[in-house]
Each structure stands twice: as structure tokens, then as C-alpha cells.
Design a protein around this motif. Structure first.
Motif, mmCIF file in Angstrom:
data_model
loop_
_atom_site.group_PDB
_atom_site.id
_atom_site.type_symbol
_atom_site.label_atom_id
_atom_site.label_comp_id
_atom_site.label_asym_id
_atom_site.label_seq_id
_atom_site.Cartn_x
_atom_site.Cartn_y
_atom_site.Cartn_z
ATOM 1 N N GLY A 19 0.803 -1.224 0.000
ATOM 2 C CA GLY A 19 0.000 0.000 0.000
ATOM 3 C C GLY A 19 0.829 1.264 0.000
ATOM 4 O O GLY A 19 0.472 2.242 0.666
ATOM 5 N N THR A 26 -0.745 3.898 5.535
ATOM 6 C CA THR A 26 -0.611 2.445 5.510
ATOM 7 C C THR A 26 0.677 1.949 6.149
ATOM 8 O O THR A 26 1.028 0.775 6.017
ATOM 9 C CB THR A 26 -0.678 1.949 4.052
ATOM 10 N N THR A 29 -1.353 0.477 9.118
ATOM 11 C CA THR A 29 -2.713 0.012 8.828
ATOM 12 C C THR A 29 -2.752 -0.584 7.430
ATOM 13 O O THR A 29 -2.363 0.087 6.471
ATOM 14 C CB THR A 29 -3.720 1.170 8.912
ATOM 15 N N PRO A 30 -3.206 -1.817 7.250
ATOM 16 C CA PRO A 30 -3.296 -2.384 5.905
ATOM 17 C C PRO A 30 -4.179 -1.522 5.012
ATOM 18 O O PRO A 30 -5.222 -1.036 5.450
ATOM 19 C CB PRO A 30 -3.931 -3.760 6.149
ATOM 20 N N LYS A 31 -3.770 -1.351 3.754
ATOM 21 C CA LYS A 31 -4.559 -0.522 2.842
ATOM 22 C C LYS A 31 -5.970 -1.072 2.678
ATOM 23 O O LYS A 31 -6.923 -0.322 2.442
ATOM 24 C CB LYS A 31 -3.880 -0.416 1.484
ATOM 25 N N GLU A 32 -6.109 -2.396 2.797
ATOM 26 C CA GLU A 32 -7.422 -3.013 2.650
ATOM 27 C C GLU A 32 -8.379 -2.641 3.767
ATOM 28 O O GLU A 32 -9.594 -2.813 3.636
ATOM 29 C CB GLU A 32 -7.281 -4.541 2.599
ATOM 30 N N LEU A 34 -8.555 0.490 4.992
ATOM 31 C CA LEU A 34 -8.955 1.890 4.889
ATOM 32 C C LEU A 34 -10.462 1.952 4.659
ATOM 33 O O LEU A 34 -11.006 1.229 3.824
ATOM 34 C CB LEU A 34 -8.212 2.583 3.752
ATOM 35 N N LYS A 65 -0.576 -7.587 8.514
ATOM 36 C CA LYS A 65 -1.938 -7.729 8.005
ATOM 37 C C LYS A 65 -2.886 -8.363 9.023
ATOM 38 O O LYS A 65 -4.007 -8.734 8.684
ATOM 39 C CB LYS A 65 -1.925 -8.557 6.723
#
Length: 300
Positions: A19, A26, A29-32, A34, A65
Motif C-alpha cells: 500500500g 498504511t 494500517t493495511p490498505k485493505e 482503509l 496484516k
């Protein structure tokens, strides 16, 4: 060609990317994760798989993750607090992700490309066709792309990819397909694929977007595929071999998508996706649209 195998039930979601386009958000924090309005992007993707009848979901993850796993797990402490408060609406929203599907996780040890991420799913998938959904592409649930792709795969066999027409100036951002027409207006037969070509090298302006329904023969090809563009193992390279030799794993077809798609992998498109989805929400839309009109007319 008639497919005799059971209806597809397994979905694979590669989610090991770093990310980098969203740094520093990111970094931890995982981009997924967001949020797109009030739900993380990855939940929309899992919901899409479930809506298409794919109840077994394998997520390919990497370092940092763990929040993905936590999101689709139960949070008993939070649920107990909400239950004591009688906040049934929020309690339902908290419980919803853990009730969506049977979730599995496997780590991709190193960032070696989408093809390698898909190959990590081989032990779980076995010898049955399966779907791959990329987390950066959100497909509006009113436009059931994946269900259509599953239907075509079950009818024709082989593999099916999602295609979208793009401007020639944008083809270098995608894998592009050479195609032939079929009896279905929204389905083409794919005869060749090129990963991120220049406009001059592109065989068409049909770009691959992040949905695939794949024959398990792709695994053996991926095991033998050398790193390509960017030093990564490209899924497009494996699909190219399948498209050129149907004896390996059947034909490759493409479903041409003309519906609503939200690209959350780009910062600008991510913001546009939030605005569009918020505007269409019954609970947020009326007030948000009124504010947006005032903002555009008065501030812009």
C-alpha cells in the motif's frame, strides 16, 4: 465446452501488498482496512464473493496484516458492551463481517507478484476452478460481474477474466487483451494478453480489471513462470499461455464490464469512491449531497 465440475465455491483475495501509494496512512494500517464511508474496503470485496455464491474465502496476507483477520473474527468484548447498551444496530454491524463466509488465511512470504500470490492458494483450492478478487477494485453490488463470470466459466470451461474498455492513453496501467467476438454481446474470447503495454504495443483497449475465475491448470503454469515485468511473477503471463493453448486448461474468455467500478488503489479514485457511495446512501445521502452542492457552489 460443458463444465461438469461442481459449482465454484472458493474465492481467493490477494491482500499482501504494502500500500505504498497511501503512505503514511498504511505504515501501520493495511490498505485493505482503509474505510470506504464506514466499512473497510476489504469487506466490500468479501461481500461480493458471497453474493456470487462463493462462501469459502482464502485471503493471501503478509506482515502487518493481522487487522484483516481481526476484522473478520468475533470481538466478544465489544459485542458484550453493545449488547448491554441495547445498541442492536451497531451490534449487528460488528457481527456481520464474522458471519459473512468461512475465512482462511495464508501468508505470502515475500512480495513476488500477483502470480505468486495466486500460487500460494494452490493447496487450499485443489483441482477445482476458483475466483480471484483484487481488493483495490470494488464492484457495485447492483452490477453482478462475478456472478456472470462464474456462469460463463461453468458453461464454457477454462478461465474467465473481467475486461473493461479504457482510453488508449490508460492501457499502460493494465494488462490488455486481444479478443474475438462470441455469440454473447458482453463476452469475448481472449487470444492473447500483454502486461502493461505502451499504447503502440497494446492489442486493444480492453483492460483486465481485478476479477478472475481460473481453471486450476493455472497453478502448474505459475510454478514454471519466470519473473516478468517489475521482477515479479505475473498472472497475466500465465493467462497468456492458457489463451494461446486451450489444451492446457481450456479457453480463456472475457466478460466486458460496463457497470459501476470503484478503484480504491488510487488516492483520487479512492476519494471519488467515498463521495459516490456516500451520496447514494439513504442514511447519509440527502444531507451529504446538500452539503456537497453548497461546497461546490460557494467554495469552488
Amino acid at each position: 465446452m460443458t463444465q461438469s465440475s461442481p459449482r465454484i465455491s472458493k474465492a481467493v483475495i490477494p491482500a499482501a501488498g504494502l500500500g505504498t501509494r497511501f503512505l503514511p496512512a498504511t505504515k501501520a494500517t493495511p490498505k485493505e482496512m482503509l474505510p470506504v464511508v464506514d466499512k473497510p474496503a476489504i469487506q466490500y470485496v468479501v461481500e461480493e464473493a458471497v453474493a456470487a455464491g462463493l462462501s469459502d474465502v482464502l485471503m493471501i496476507t503478509g506482515r502487518n496484516k493481522r487487522p484483516l483477520e481481526d476484522h473478520f473474527d468475533r470481538n466478544y468484548e465489544l459485542e458484550e458492551v453493545l449488547a448491554r447498551k441495547g445498541d442492536d444496530e451497531r451490534l449487528s454491524k460488528v457481527q456481520e463481517p464474522s458471519d459473512l463466509a468461512t475465512m482462511h488465511y495464508v501468508r505470502q512470504g515475500a512480495p513476488r507478484g500477483l502470480g505468486h500470490a495466486v500460487l500460494c492458494a494452490a493447496p487450499h483450492v485443489g483441482d477445482q476452478p476458483f475466483a480471484v478478487l483484487l481488493g483495490d477494485d470494488l464492484i457495485d453490488p447492483r452490477d453482478p460481474l462475478l456472478s456472470r463470470m462464474v456462469d460463463i466459466q461453468e458453461r464454457e470451461g477454462g478461465s474467465v477474466i473481467a475486461l473493461m474498455e479504457v482510453e488508449p492513453s490508460q492501457v499502460h496501467l493494465y494488462g490488455c487483451a486481444a479478443v474475438e467476438a462470441t455469440i454473447d454481446s458482453d463476452v469475448v474470447k481472449v487470444t492473447d494478453l500483454v502486461e502493461k503495454p505502451s499504447p503502440e504495443e497494446a492489442p486493444s483497449n480492453y483492460a483486465i480489471i481485478g476479477r478472475y475465475v481460473l481453471d486450476p491448470a493455472v497453478f502448474e503454469i505459475l510454478r514454471e513462470t519466470e519473473p516478468g515485468r517489475g521482477g515479479e511473477i505475473q498472472l497475466t503471463d500465465a493467462l497468456q499461455k492458457l489463451a494461446k493453448d486451450e489444451s492446457i486448461g481450456g479457453p480463456v474468455h472475457g466478460v466486458v464490464f460496463k457497470g459501476r467500478r470503484y478503484d480504491t488503489g488510487d488516492r483520487g479514485d479512492y476519494l471519488r469512491a467515498i463521495v459516490r457511495l456516500a451520496c447514494e446512501r439513504e442514511d447519509l445521502g440527502p444531507d451529504f449531497r446538500a452539503w456537497l452542492r453548497r461546497y461546490v457552489s460557494e467554495e469552488m
